[in-house]
Design a protein around this motif. Sequence first.
Motif, mmCIF file in Angstrom:
data_model
loop_
_atom_site.group_PDB
_atom_site.id
_atom_site.type_symbol
_atom_site.label_atom_id
_atom_site.label_comp_id
_atom_site.label_asym_id
_atom_site.label_seq_id
_atom_site.Cartn_x
_atom_site.Cartn_y
_atom_site.Cartn_z
ATOM 1 N N GLY A 12 0.920 -1.184 -0.047
ATOM 2 C CA GLY A 12 0.102 0.035 0.099
ATOM 3 C C GLY A 12 0.962 1.327 -0.007
ATOM 4 N N SER A 13 2.190 1.064 -0.208
ATOM 5 C CA SER A 13 2.891 2.453 -0.011
ATOM 6 C C SER A 13 2.863 3.266 -1.400
ATOM 7 C CB SER A 13 4.471 1.913 -0.040
ATOM 8 O OG SER A 13 4.890 1.079 -1.061
ATOM 9 N N ARG A 14 3.506 4.232 -1.547
ATOM 10 C CA ARG A 14 3.364 4.790 -2.717
ATOM 11 C C ARG A 14 3.860 4.158 -4.042
ATOM 12 N NH1 ARG A 14 5.393 11.048 -3.368
ATOM 13 N NH2 ARG A 14 5.636 10.672 -0.920
ATOM 14 N N SER A 15 4.889 3.482 -3.618
ATOM 15 C CA SER A 15 5.508 2.759 -4.933
ATOM 16 C C SER A 15 4.684 1.585 -5.268
ATOM 17 C CB SER A 15 6.747 2.240 -4.386
ATOM 18 O OG SER A 15 6.982 1.421 -3.286
ATOM 19 N N ASP A 16 3.811 1.042 -4.265
ATOM 20 C CA ASP A 16 3.041 0.066 -4.695
ATOM 21 C C ASP A 16 1.775 0.537 -5.487
ATOM 22 O OD1 ASP A 16 4.566 -1.973 -3.547
ATOM 23 O OD2 ASP A 16 3.224 -2.101 -1.806
ATOM 24 N N ARG A 17 1.343 1.610 -5.059
ATOM 25 C CA ARG A 17 0.202 2.281 -5.873
ATOM 26 C C ARG A 17 0.628 2.669 -7.271
ATOM 27 N NH1 ARG A 17 -0.445 4.334 -0.953
ATOM 28 N NH2 ARG A 17 0.272 6.316 -1.448
ATOM 29 N N ALA A 18 1.819 2.860 -7.346
ATOM 30 C CA ALA A 18 2.588 3.696 -8.739
ATOM 31 C C ALA A 18 2.430 2.632 -9.467
ATOM 32 C CB ALA A 18 3.643 4.290 -8.531
ATOM 33 N N VAL A 19 2.605 1.061 -9.292
ATOM 34 C CA VAL A 19 3.014 0.143 -10.395
ATOM 35 C C VAL A 19 1.542 -0.872 -10.418
ATOM 36 C CG1 VAL A 19 5.281 0.164 -10.339
ATOM 37 C CG2 VAL A 19 3.920 -1.518 -8.627
ATOM 38 N N ALA A 20 0.473 -0.379 -9.669
ATOM 39 C CA ALA A 20 -0.759 -1.079 -9.620
ATOM 40 C C ALA A 20 -1.170 -1.106 -10.842
ATOM 41 C CB ALA A 20 -1.716 -0.646 -8.720
ATOM 42 N N PRO A 21 -2.120 -2.072 -11.319
ATOM 43 C CA PRO A 21 -2.740 -2.152 -12.754
ATOM 44 C C PRO A 21 -3.646 -0.789 -12.944
ATOM 45 C CG PRO A 21 -3.169 -4.224 -11.436
ATOM 46 C CD PRO A 21 -2.606 -3.306 -10.210
ATOM 47 N N LYS A 22 -3.353 -0.502 -14.159
ATOM 48 C CA LYS A 22 -4.037 0.812 -14.527
ATOM 49 C C LYS A 22 -5.295 0.281 -15.658
ATOM 50 C CE LYS A 22 -1.203 3.533 -12.697
ATOM 51 N NZ LYS A 22 -1.517 4.060 -11.096
ATOM 52 N N PRO A 23 -6.057 1.212 -15.893
ATOM 53 C CA PRO A 23 -7.219 1.096 -16.839
ATOM 54 C C PRO A 23 -6.456 0.819 -18.140
ATOM 55 C CG PRO A 23 -7.825 2.845 -15.649
ATOM 56 C CD PRO A 23 -6.200 2.448 -15.224
ATOM 57 N N VAL A 24 -6.955 -0.060 -19.024
ATOM 58 C CA VAL A 24 -6.376 -0.404 -20.401
ATOM 59 C C VAL A 24 -7.160 0.721 -21.409
ATOM 60 C CG1 VAL A 24 -5.952 -1.895 -22.251
ATOM 61 C CG2 VAL A 24 -5.942 -2.584 -19.680
ATOM 62 N N ASN A 25 -6.256 1.222 -22.201
ATOM 63 C CA ASN A 25 -6.771 2.025 -23.482
ATOM 64 C C ASN A 25 -6.379 1.194 -24.931
ATOM 65 O OD1 ASN A 25 -7.146 3.880 -21.696
ATOM 66 N ND2 ASN A 25 -5.272 4.968 -21.868
ATOM 67 N N VAL A 26 -7.424 1.135 -25.560
ATOM 68 C CA VAL A 26 -7.136 0.668 -26.927
ATOM 69 C C VAL A 26 -7.619 1.387 -28.051
ATOM 70 C CG1 VAL A 26 -7.282 -1.621 -26.239
ATOM 71 C CG2 VAL A 26 -9.319 -0.594 -27.043
ATOM 72 N N LEU A 27 -6.742 1.064 -29.271
ATOM 73 C CA LEU A 27 -7.033 1.850 -30.578
ATOM 74 C C LEU A 27 -7.837 0.721 -31.461
ATOM 75 C CD1 LEU A 27 -6.976 4.127 -32.699
ATOM 76 C CD2 LEU A 27 -4.513 3.198 -33.158
ATOM 77 N N VAL A 28 -9.057 0.954 -31.547
ATOM 78 C CA VAL A 28 -9.690 -0.056 -32.697
ATOM 79 C C VAL A 28 -10.130 0.620 -33.922
ATOM 80 C CG1 VAL A 28 -10.940 -1.135 -30.723
ATOM 81 C CG2 VAL A 28 -12.146 0.732 -31.721
ATOM 82 N N SER A 29 -10.392 -0.237 -34.763
ATOM 83 C CA SER A 29 -10.712 0.094 -36.205
ATOM 84 C C SER A 29 -11.874 -0.689 -36.809
ATOM 85 C CB SER A 29 -9.429 -0.092 -37.132
ATOM 86 O OG SER A 29 -9.267 -1.299 -37.446
#
Length: 85
Positions: free
Chosen positions: A6-23
């Motif tokens: 739960g430290s700041r470094s743990d939160r910095a590498v936590a899973p982030k939302p995924v963005n995609v480019l579609v066609s």
Amino acid sequence: MGARFGSRSDRAVAPKPVNVLVSPRDTATLAELQTIGVRRISLGVDPYTHALAATQAAAAKLAKGDLTALASNLNFGHIIDLIEG
């Protein structure tokens, strides 16, 4: 001193939302993308190229004398509603 969960470094590498480019050639559905964690979908230049193709098709019809080539169900009232939300 060890890192705490739960430290700041743990939160910095936590899973982030995924963005995609579609066609238009992609076959995944919105539901499938959401299932794998996609939270933002980008369309790239496809809305622009779609509008440009429609404009080009209308221009070709106008050049042949078809004065209905620009007919649309979208009127200024609809446009104002879209802008105002």
